[in-house]
Design an enzyme around this catalytic site. Structure first.
Site, PDB file in Angstrom:
ATOM      1  N   ASP A  97     -19.393   5.565 -31.009  1.00 44.12           N
ATOM      2  CA  ASP A  97     -20.148   4.385 -30.573  1.00 44.12           C
ATOM      3  C   ASP A  97     -20.753   3.632 -31.753  1.00 44.12           C
ATOM      4  OD1 ASP A  97     -19.779   4.631 -27.783  1.00 44.12           O
ATOM      5  OD2 ASP A  97     -21.348   6.154 -27.668  1.00 44.12           O
ATOM      6  N   ASP A 133     -18.047   9.044 -36.285  1.00 45.50           N
ATOM      7  CA  ASP A 133     -18.765   8.839 -35.038  1.00 45.50           C
ATOM      8  C   ASP A 133     -17.926   7.842 -34.227  1.00 45.50           C
ATOM      9  OD1 ASP A 133     -20.946   8.555 -33.138  1.00 45.50           O
ATOM     10  OD2 ASP A 133     -21.381   6.651 -34.124  1.00 45.50           O
TER      11      ASP A 133
END
EC number: 3.1.3.75
Length: 268
Positions: free
Chosen positions: A34, A32
């Site tokens: 963020d 991922d």
């Protein structure tokens, strides 16, 4: 499927003796972005480029749960109206700090790049991710990046679109990471690339969705104390054994690097 050195392990024992050397183990590592690769939510970070570094109440009040992508489209339109340009956004993205230990993990992966295929699945946007990764010097590590399309229109406004549509009830309207990961694995299998293990490094609720599909040979690395971690704990409490992957929470990504290093040591 996704196995190495099966059976009695003869290819490992007799490497180079009258037979071709086996392929090195291949792992798929999914990141991922963020609050995983970077230590902030980049959508919140870009508000630093807005006048007064904040949004007016009438924009903030338009947010609806599950429709963050649409909300960000309105935020970016407002910022365009205020004269915020590409260079302003680029400066913000390039200065977002990496999460603790992330440089250590990326350096480990750089040294062992032949063993890992690395992809990124993020509900941020392509422009921001590319700016951040290029500034950090790790963009070339990634085979593929899946994120919401973004560009600058003729007015110089930063525009954002949804990644795709899907039928998952647990994910935001614009992106289901489970769908992306499942389709990627199927595509690579058609290309005769199958992975011994899948590793998933994330933090959010939308990272929990794809991690549920991982098998008992795979590993989920949820960031400690974040939604993905809490959701794996809740699932284990309510349905013991339903979450099949090994769960390795992390506070520093250097812990992820050490875990992967131990796995490599155990390989023949």
């Amino acid at each position: 499927m996704r196995r190495c050195c099966e059976g009695v392990g003869l290819p490992c024992l007799f490497k180079g003796v009258g037979m071709a050397s086996p392929r090195p183990p291949r792992f798929l590592l999914v990141f991922d972005f963020d609050e995983t690769i970077i230590n902030e939510n980049s959508d919140d970070s870009i508000v630093r480029a807005a006048p007064g570094q904040e949004l007016p109440g009438h924009i903030r009040q338009t947010f609806r749960e599950g429709f963050y992508n649409e909300y960000m489209q309105r935020v970016l339109a407002y910022m365009g109206d205020q004269g915020v340009k590409m260079g302003d956004f680029k400066t913000v993205y390039e200065n977002i700090p990496l999460s603790p230990g992330m440089p250590d993990l990326f350096q480990f992966l750089s040294k062992n790049h032949e063993l890992f295929e690395i992809i990124l699945i993020s509900d941020a946007n392509m422009f921001g991710i590319e700016c951040s990764l290029r500034a950090a010097g790790f963009y070339s590590l990634f085979r593929k990046i899946f994120s919401n399309p973004s560009s600058f229109d003729k007015r110089g406004y930063f525009t954002l679109g949804p990644y795709h549509s899907h039928k998952c009830l647990d994910c935001p309207a614009n992106m289901c990471k489970r769908k992306i990961l499942t389709e990627y694995l199927a595509e690579r299998a058609q290309e005769e690339v199958e992975f011994e293990r899948v590793f998933y490094v994330g933090d959010g609720a939308n990272d929990f969705c794809p991690s549920v599909t991982l098998t008992s040979s795979d590993v989920a690395f949820p960031r400690k104390g974040y939604p993905m971690h809490r959701m794996t704990q809740e699932m284990e409490k309510k349905q013991p054994g339903a979450f099949q992957a090994t769960v390795v929470p992390w506070e520093s990504a250097a812990e992820v690097a050490r875990y992967l290093q131990e796995i490599l040591k155990k390989k023949c």
